[in-house]
Motif scaffolding. Sequence first.
Motif, PDB file in Angstrom:
ATOM      1  N   GLN A  12      -1.324 -44.310 -47.589  1.00  0.00           N
ATOM      2  CA  GLN A  12       0.127 -44.385 -47.647  1.00  0.00           C
ATOM      3  C   GLN A  12       0.549 -45.771 -48.104  1.00  0.00           C
ATOM      4  OE1 GLN A  12       1.288 -42.928 -43.662  1.00  0.00           O
ATOM      5  NE2 GLN A  12       2.378 -41.353 -44.832  1.00  0.00           N
ATOM      6  N   LEU A  13       1.512 -45.800 -49.025  1.00  0.00           N
ATOM      7  CA  LEU A  13       2.059 -47.047 -49.539  1.00  0.00           C
ATOM      8  C   LEU A  13       3.560 -47.097 -49.284  1.00  0.00           C
ATOM      9  CD1 LEU A  13       0.384 -47.350 -53.072  1.00  0.00           C
ATOM     10  CD2 LEU A  13      -0.402 -48.321 -50.908  1.00  0.00           C
ATOM     11  N   VAL A  14       4.055 -48.280 -48.941  1.00  0.00           N
ATOM     12  CA  VAL A  14       5.484 -48.538 -48.890  1.00  0.00           C
ATOM     13  C   VAL A  14       5.866 -49.023 -50.282  1.00  0.00           C
ATOM     14  CG1 VAL A  14       7.307 -49.968 -47.887  1.00  0.00           C
ATOM     15  CG2 VAL A  14       5.410 -49.141 -46.446  1.00  0.00           C
ATOM     16  N   LEU A  15       6.745 -48.272 -50.943  1.00  0.00           N
ATOM     17  CA  LEU A  15       7.170 -48.641 -52.296  1.00  0.00           C
ATOM     18  C   LEU A  15       8.473 -49.421 -52.215  1.00  0.00           C
ATOM     19  CD1 LEU A  15       6.451 -45.377 -54.310  1.00  0.00           C
ATOM     20  CD2 LEU A  15       4.912 -47.271 -53.745  1.00  0.00           C
ATOM     21  N   PHE A  16       8.544 -50.521 -52.990  1.00  0.00           N
ATOM     22  CA  PHE A  16       9.741 -51.353 -53.002  1.00  0.00           C
ATOM     23  C   PHE A  16       9.949 -51.904 -54.401  1.00  0.00           C
ATOM     24  CE2 PHE A  16       6.208 -54.065 -51.837  1.00  0.00           C
ATOM     25  CZ  PHE A  16       6.424 -55.246 -52.531  1.00  0.00           C
ATOM     26  N   VAL A  18      11.565 -55.263 -56.749  1.00  0.00           N
ATOM     27  CA  VAL A  18      12.077 -56.615 -56.916  1.00  0.00           C
ATOM     28  C   VAL A  18      12.525 -56.694 -58.367  1.00  0.00           C
ATOM     29  CG1 VAL A  18      11.591 -59.088 -56.887  1.00  0.00           C
ATOM     30  CG2 VAL A  18      10.528 -57.580 -55.172  1.00  0.00           C
ATOM     31  N   GLY A  19      13.828 -56.844 -58.575  1.00  0.00           N
ATOM     32  CA  GLY A  19      14.356 -56.762 -59.933  1.00  0.00           C
ATOM     33  C   GLY A  19      14.102 -55.364 -60.473  1.00  0.00           C
ATOM     34  N   GLU A  20      13.543 -55.293 -61.653  1.00  0.00           N
ATOM     35  CA  GLU A  20      13.230 -54.000 -62.268  1.00  0.00           C
ATOM     36  C   GLU A  20      11.774 -53.583 -62.058  1.00  0.00           C
ATOM     37  OE1 GLU A  20      15.579 -52.039 -63.667  1.00  0.00           O
ATOM     38  OE2 GLU A  20      16.948 -53.604 -62.939  1.00  0.00           O
ATOM     39  N   THR A  21      11.002 -54.411 -61.332  1.00  0.00           N
ATOM     40  CA  THR A  21       9.582 -54.128 -61.131  1.00  0.00           C
ATOM     41  C   THR A  21       9.372 -53.417 -59.800  1.00  0.00           C
ATOM     42  OG1 THR A  21       9.050 -56.116 -62.401  1.00  0.00           O
ATOM     43  CG2 THR A  21       7.275 -55.155 -61.086  1.00  0.00           C
ATOM     44  N   HIS A  22       8.527 -52.388 -59.822  1.00  0.00           N
ATOM     45  CA  HIS A  22       8.228 -51.590 -58.638  1.00  0.00           C
ATOM     46  C   HIS A  22       6.855 -51.973 -58.094  1.00  0.00           C
ATOM     47  CE1 HIS A  22      11.648 -48.893 -59.321  1.00  0.00           C
ATOM     48  NE2 HIS A  22      11.436 -49.207 -60.573  1.00  0.00           N
ATOM     49  N   TYR A  23       6.760 -52.091 -56.762  1.00  0.00           N
ATOM     50  CA  TYR A  23       5.542 -52.509 -56.088  1.00  0.00           C
ATOM     51  C   TYR A  23       5.219 -51.547 -54.949  1.00  0.00           C
ATOM     52  CZ  TYR A  23       6.472 -57.035 -58.307  1.00  0.00           C
ATOM     53  OH  TYR A  23       6.707 -58.030 -59.205  1.00  0.00           O
ATOM     54  N   GLY A  24       3.960 -51.579 -54.511  1.00  0.00           N
ATOM     55  CA  GLY A  24       3.535 -50.827 -53.345  1.00  0.00           C
ATOM     56  C   GLY A  24       2.635 -51.670 -52.477  1.00  0.00           C
ATOM     57  N   LEU A  25       2.815 -51.554 -51.162  1.00  0.00           N
ATOM     58  CA  LEU A  25       1.971 -52.222 -50.162  1.00  0.00           C
ATOM     59  C   LEU A  25       1.364 -51.156 -49.270  1.00  0.00           C
ATOM     60  CD1 LEU A  25       4.259 -55.057 -48.729  1.00  0.00           C
ATOM     61  CD2 LEU A  25       2.092 -55.400 -49.894  1.00  0.00           C
ATOM     62  N   ASP A  26       0.112 -51.357 -48.853  1.00  0.00           N
ATOM     63  CA  ASP A  26      -0.483 -50.457 -47.868  1.00  0.00           C
ATOM     64  C   ASP A  26       0.392 -50.452 -46.626  1.00  0.00           C
ATOM     65  OD1 ASP A  26      -2.863 -49.600 -49.176  1.00  0.00           O
ATOM     66  OD2 ASP A  26      -3.707 -51.586 -48.825  1.00  0.00           O
ATOM     67  N   ILE A  27       0.682 -49.280 -46.109  1.00  0.00           N
ATOM     68  CA  ILE A  27       1.555 -49.184 -44.942  1.00  0.00           C
ATOM     69  C   ILE A  27       0.956 -49.917 -43.743  1.00  0.00           C
ATOM     70  CG2 ILE A  27       0.699 -46.997 -43.995  1.00  0.00           C
ATOM     71  CD1 ILE A  27       3.774 -46.294 -43.636  1.00  0.00           C
ATOM     72  N   GLU A  66      20.985 -52.911 -49.997  1.00  0.00           N
ATOM     73  CA  GLU A  66      19.630 -52.370 -50.101  1.00  0.00           C
ATOM     74  C   GLU A  66      18.561 -53.421 -49.876  1.00  0.00           C
ATOM     75  OE1 GLU A  66      19.427 -50.534 -53.944  1.00  0.00           O
ATOM     76  OE2 GLU A  66      20.319 -48.690 -53.204  1.00  0.00           O
ATOM     77  N   ALA A  67      18.915 -54.711 -49.965  1.00  0.00           N
ATOM     78  CA  ALA A  67      17.930 -55.783 -49.836  1.00  0.00           C
ATOM     79  C   ALA A  67      17.323 -55.776 -48.431  1.00  0.00           C
ATOM     80  CB  ALA A  67      18.561 -57.136 -50.136  1.00  0.00           C
ATOM     81  N   ARG A  68      16.048 -56.108 -48.358  1.00  0.00           N
ATOM     82  CA  ARG A  68      15.328 -56.091 -47.085  1.00  0.00           C
ATOM     83  C   ARG A  68      14.285 -57.203 -47.053  1.00  0.00           C
ATOM     84  NH1 ARG A  68      18.963 -53.364 -45.949  1.00  0.00           N
ATOM     85  NH2 ARG A  68      19.032 -51.192 -45.372  1.00  0.00           N
ATOM     86  N   PHE A  69      13.878 -57.539 -45.833  1.00  0.00           N
ATOM     87  CA  PHE A  69      12.683 -58.328 -45.598  1.00  0.00           C
ATOM     88  C   PHE A  69      11.589 -57.340 -45.198  1.00  0.00           C
ATOM     89  CE2 PHE A  69      15.264 -62.211 -44.157  1.00  0.00           C
ATOM     90  CZ  PHE A  69      15.038 -62.893 -45.343  1.00  0.00           C
ATOM     91  N   ILE A  70      10.421 -57.462 -45.800  1.00  0.00           N
ATOM     92  CA  ILE A  70       9.247 -56.704 -45.360  1.00  0.00           C
ATOM     93  C   ILE A  70       8.335 -57.706 -44.672  1.00  0.00           C
ATOM     94  CG2 ILE A  70       7.248 -55.330 -46.042  1.00  0.00           C
ATOM     95  CD1 ILE A  70       8.796 -54.384 -48.480  1.00  0.00           C
ATOM     96  N   LEU A  71       8.138 -57.521 -43.362  1.00  0.00           N
ATOM     97  CA  LEU A  71       7.275 -58.423 -42.608  1.00  0.00           C
ATOM     98  C   LEU A  71       5.828 -57.983 -42.738  1.00  0.00           C
ATOM     99  CD1 LEU A  71       9.995 -59.261 -41.282  1.00  0.00           C
ATOM    100  CD2 LEU A  71       8.677 -59.626 -39.205  1.00  0.00           C
ATOM    101  N   ASP A  84      14.439 -56.390 -53.202  1.00  0.00           N
ATOM    102  CA  ASP A  84      15.765 -55.858 -53.535  1.00  0.00           C
ATOM    103  C   ASP A  84      16.024 -54.506 -52.904  1.00  0.00           C
ATOM    104  OD1 ASP A  84      16.535 -58.063 -55.046  1.00  0.00           O
ATOM    105  OD2 ASP A  84      15.537 -57.294 -56.837  1.00  0.00           O
ATOM    106  N   ALA A  85      14.994 -53.700 -52.727  1.00  0.00           N
ATOM    107  CA  ALA A  85      15.167 -52.390 -52.104  1.00  0.00           C
ATOM    108  C   ALA A  85      13.822 -51.854 -51.658  1.00  0.00           C
ATOM    109  CB  ALA A  85      15.813 -51.409 -53.078  1.00  0.00           C
ATOM    110  N   VAL A  86      13.797 -51.207 -50.499  1.00  0.00           N
ATOM    111  CA  VAL A  86      12.640 -50.433 -50.070  1.00  0.00           C
ATOM    112  C   VAL A  86      12.956 -49.003 -50.459  1.00  0.00           C
ATOM    113  CG1 VAL A  86      11.282 -49.623 -48.112  1.00  0.00           C
ATOM    114  CG2 VAL A  86      12.045 -52.008 -48.202  1.00  0.00           C
ATOM    115  N   GLU A  87      12.063 -48.384 -51.247  1.00  0.00           N
ATOM    116  CA  GLU A  87      12.380 -47.083 -51.830  1.00  0.00           C
ATOM    117  C   GLU A  87      11.877 -45.898 -51.022  1.00  0.00           C
ATOM    118  OE1 GLU A  87      10.779 -47.867 -55.715  1.00  0.00           O
ATOM    119  OE2 GLU A  87      12.748 -48.524 -56.426  1.00  0.00           O
TER     120      GLU A  87
END
Length: 140
Positions: A12-16, A18-27, A66-71, A84-87
């Motif tokens: 599982q990935l958390v997708l977010f 930043v600007g127009e670029t999309h990223y994913g982090l392991d949950i 929509e802006a967030r901090f991801i700890l 900018d947003a957690v999707e």
Amino acid sequence: MAEVAVLRPPRQLVLFRVGETHYGLDIESVDEILPILPVTAAPGAPGGVLGFADVRKHVVPESNPEARFILVGSAEGPVALLVDAVEEVVTVSREDFQPVAAPGKTSELAYLNGVLRRGDRLTLWVDHRRLVPETGLAAA
């Protein structure tokens, strides 16, 4: 650079974004997702470090709702990534990823585990441990 072969499906990935670029982090690497909090500047901090935030005392109005901090955790303690947003949270498998082999100097891209294809969009799968620089600013 990490190989996609270390991917243990399903993942599982958390997708977010930043600007127009999309990223994913392991949950598993995400401790919490928070609304934007006041940040106290840290003069002399390395590039990319905005300062310090008090996580539990205030929630303030935001200019971007929509802006967030991801700890996430780091070797020096918790770090908040400003996005900018957690999707969404998605479940992915090994077949969804492609390894990254950038031309030229690749040390700047060492934070990438691979690229996730989702429809016509590419999402960069990042390793938070390599994304967050060692700062020497660990909280007391």
